[in-house]
Design an enzyme around this catalytic site. Structure first.
Site: not given
Length: 246
Positions: A84, A198
């Site tokens: 990520h 996130t």
């Protein structure tokens, strides 16, 4: 020496699990930000939250916020590619910290997004660094620094030299990082209440976004984006009446 991310679970569990461990969410396709709340019940705040990050910083309130006081020393770090982002984690006994409103927040990790997540008057910067801190009560504060292409950043080069090319790999930095050299000389900033960017998008995070950017070279930006293979920024979120102060 490179190791798999799983061997670092003990080191990273106390930082930000959603950032430190790969999962089914992503920035593209079925796992993209608009679907984060559907992936897990724990992610409902990503859709229902009223104080979500990132935001577009446009109208601000002059409030004479307290100056940011930093205490960053050269620290050893482990750099992780979790699929990520690229994240540098610091040990629990690291002395890097910031003082916010008289409260000390210890640095947990730093990571990067390209293009930037927060925007200024609708403008994305080429990259954004998030320095994630936690105080004794477990509250989080993120210091965000914008990067624009220009001169190469020598301190960033130390991180990039050890940056794993594959997801779920990590490596120990051979050189200590001087975080002060990743910050602008003028630490004036915008402040607002927000969330993690996130999953699980937890709220109650203090955000301090530096007004002045620092630079990285086009080659340094390309090196990061080539490893990520995709943009890794969450779209800006509604303010819902929040005020950004400076």
């Amino acid at each position: 020496m490179k190791t798999t991310l799983r061997t670092l679970a003990v080191l990273t569990m106390g930082m930000l699990p959603a950032l430190a461990m790969a999962s089914h969410w992503s920035y593209e396709g079925e796992g993209s930000p608009e679907h984060w709340s559907e992936i897990s019940p724990e992610n409902q705040m990503c859709k229902q939250g009223m104080n979500q990050s990132p935001i577009d910083i446009d109208n601000t309130l002059k409030a004479h916020v307290n100056p940011l006081k930093t205490r960053y020393v050269d620290s050893p770090a482990t750099i992780i590619n979790n699929g990520h982002t690229v994240q540098a984690g610091f040990t629990a006994n690291a002395k890097d910290s910031v003082m916010i409103d008289g409260v000390s927040f210890q640095l947990q990790q730093l990571h990067f997004h390209a293009p930037s997540e927060n925007t200024l008057h609708g403008k994305h910067y080429d990259m954004e660094m998030h320095l994630v801190h936690k105080n004794a009560d477990g509250e989080l504060a993120v210091v965000a620094v914008m990067f624009e292409t220009g001169a190469a950043n020598s301190e960033l080069s130390k991180l990039w030299q050890a940056m794993p090319a594959k997801a779920e790999e990590s490596s120990q930095l051979t050189q200590k990082i001087d975080i002060n050299k990743l910050l602008p000389s003028d630490l004036s900033h915008y402040r607002f209440s927000g969330s993690l960017t996130t999953p699980p998008c937890s709220e109650g995070v203090r955000w301090l976004v530096m007004k002045h950017p620092v630079t990285l070279s086009e080659q340094q930006l390309k090196q990061f984006t080539s490893v990520m293979h995709h943009d890794n920024n969450r779209p800006v979120q509604p303010l819902h009446g929040r005020v950004v102060v400076e």
